[in-house]
Design a protein around this motif. Structure first.
Motif, PDB file in Angstrom:
ATOM      1  N   GLY A 144      80.459   6.054 -44.960  1.00  0.00           N
ATOM      2  CA  GLY A 144      81.005   7.399 -44.847  1.00  0.00           C
ATOM      3  C   GLY A 144      81.068   7.902 -43.418  1.00  0.00           C
ATOM      4  N   MET A 145      80.238   7.332 -42.548  1.00  0.00           N
ATOM      5  CA  MET A 145      80.238   7.713 -41.133  1.00  0.00           C
ATOM      6  C   MET A 145      81.134   6.804 -40.298  1.00  0.00           C
ATOM      7  SD  MET A 145      76.163   8.502 -40.595  1.00  0.00           S
ATOM      8  CE  MET A 145      76.387   9.089 -38.899  1.00  0.00           C
ATOM      9  N   GLY A 146      81.785   5.845 -40.977  1.00  0.00           N
ATOM     10  CA  GLY A 146      82.647   4.920 -40.256  1.00  0.00           C
ATOM     11  C   GLY A 146      81.887   3.854 -39.499  1.00  0.00           C
ATOM     12  N   LEU A 147      80.657   3.576 -39.925  1.00  0.00           N
ATOM     13  CA  LEU A 147      79.816   2.590 -39.249  1.00  0.00           C
ATOM     14  C   LEU A 147      79.683   1.329 -40.097  1.00  0.00           C
ATOM     15  CD1 LEU A 147      76.969   5.011 -38.084  1.00  0.00           C
ATOM     16  CD2 LEU A 147      78.866   4.140 -36.703  1.00  0.00           C
ATOM     17  N   SER A 148      79.226   0.272 -39.483  1.00  0.00           N
ATOM     18  CA  SER A 148      79.015  -0.981 -40.201  1.00  0.00           C
ATOM     19  C   SER A 148      77.899  -0.818 -41.225  1.00  0.00           C
ATOM     20  CB  SER A 148      78.649  -2.098 -39.220  1.00  0.00           C
ATOM     21  OG  SER A 148      78.253  -3.263 -39.918  1.00  0.00           O
ATOM     22  N   SER A 149      78.143  -1.345 -42.421  1.00  0.00           N
ATOM     23  CA  SER A 149      77.131  -1.273 -43.480  1.00  0.00           C
ATOM     24  C   SER A 149      76.557  -2.649 -43.796  1.00  0.00           C
ATOM     25  CB  SER A 149      77.745  -0.667 -44.745  1.00  0.00           C
ATOM     26  OG  SER A 149      78.789  -1.509 -45.234  1.00  0.00           O
ATOM     27  N   GLU A 150      76.765  -3.590 -42.889  1.00  0.00           N
ATOM     28  CA  GLU A 150      76.270  -4.950 -43.115  1.00  0.00           C
ATOM     29  C   GLU A 150      74.750  -4.945 -43.246  1.00  0.00           C
ATOM     30  OE1 GLU A 150      76.191  -9.362 -40.973  1.00  0.00           O
ATOM     31  OE2 GLU A 150      77.177  -7.660 -39.992  1.00  0.00           O
ATOM     32  N   GLN A 151      74.258  -5.580 -44.291  1.00  0.00           N
ATOM     33  CA  GLN A 151      72.817  -5.647 -44.530  1.00  0.00           C
ATOM     34  C   GLN A 151      72.282  -6.968 -44.000  1.00  0.00           C
ATOM     35  OE1 GLN A 151      72.201  -4.928 -48.702  1.00  0.00           O
ATOM     36  NE2 GLN A 151      73.036  -2.864 -48.622  1.00  0.00           N
ATOM     37  N   SER A 152      71.166  -6.888 -43.319  1.00  0.00           N
ATOM     38  CA  SER A 152      70.594  -8.084 -42.706  1.00  0.00           C
ATOM     39  C   SER A 152      69.079  -8.041 -42.826  1.00  0.00           C
ATOM     40  CB  SER A 152      71.017  -8.177 -41.233  1.00  0.00           C
ATOM     41  OG  SER A 152      70.551  -7.046 -40.517  1.00  0.00           O
TER      42      SER A 152
END
Length: 209
Positions: A144-152
């Motif tokens: 929603g903030m336009g940021l990467s949501s990649e989980q690591s």
């Protein structure tokens, strides 16, 4: 959303003190420890091959050693500290039992190696399965903030696992990099800090279900 845990364990060897002018009257705890370290690294540390897709490889190393009281005295005590990095899904208590079994077998084969142990420090891994739902909600905030949501995941440990074990969902999210931590010139970009403040505000205002 996941990180490794750690077991830190102090292990000692006992000797018999004597004047260094006649070493045969004593038994060096440092000499016993040197044999113990070599055997433990060969029989346990070098055989660790477990990996986790998010947090990397399990690891074991001997990283501190102390012993002796004076240069003219055969040392009657020596102590090391073992660092064992555990993976999500590993049973820390079982890992400890496995290490103890190896130490006991070494001592059994060589009666000059008299081993003592202390109560270990155990910091548990952060399990991604346990915190999956919470991690997905955090991902939605980032999207929603336009940021990467990649989980690591991470090979180091944090306090997040302590909250998770207590039943409080937890993830690790924040500015900076582990490559900058614990270095001679530890630093953090101000822009990264400012971005994190905005993320934390969104998290605090989110209606978690």
């Amino acid at each position: 959303m996941a990180h490794n845990g750690v077991i830190r364990w102090k292990v000692s060897t006992q000797g018999v003190a004597a004047h260094s002018s006649n070493p045969s009257n004593g038994q060096s705890a440092i000499s016993a420890m040197s044999k113990l370290i070599l055997e433990f690294e060969k029989e346990y540390c070098s055989k660790i091959s477990l990996t986790h897709p998010l947090t990397g490889q399990a690891a074991c190393s001997v990283n501190t050693i102390s012993g002796g009281t004076a240069v003219n005295i055969i040392p009657n005590f020596c102590e090391i500290e073992i660092d064992r990095r555990t993976l999500p899904g590993e049973d820390s208590e079982q890992v400890l039992k496995d290490m103890k079994a190896v130490l006991d077998s070494i001592s059994l084969r060589d009666p000059t190696i008299l081993i003592g142990t202390s109560t270990p420090f155990i910091d548990y891994p952060l399990d991604p399965i346990v915190n999956h739902g919470f991690a997905m909600q955090i991902s939605q905030i980032l999207i929603g903030m336009g940021l990467s949501s990649e989980q690591s995941g991470a090979g180091y440990g944090t306090d997040a696992s302590t909250y998770s074990i207590a039943g409080i969902p937890a993830v690790v999210i924040g500015p900076g990099s582990i490559n900058q931590a614990h270095t001679k010139d530890e630093w953090l970009e101000i822009a990264e800090l400012d971005k994190s403040v905005l993320i934390y505000k969104q998290i605090m205002g989110y209606n978690f279900i």
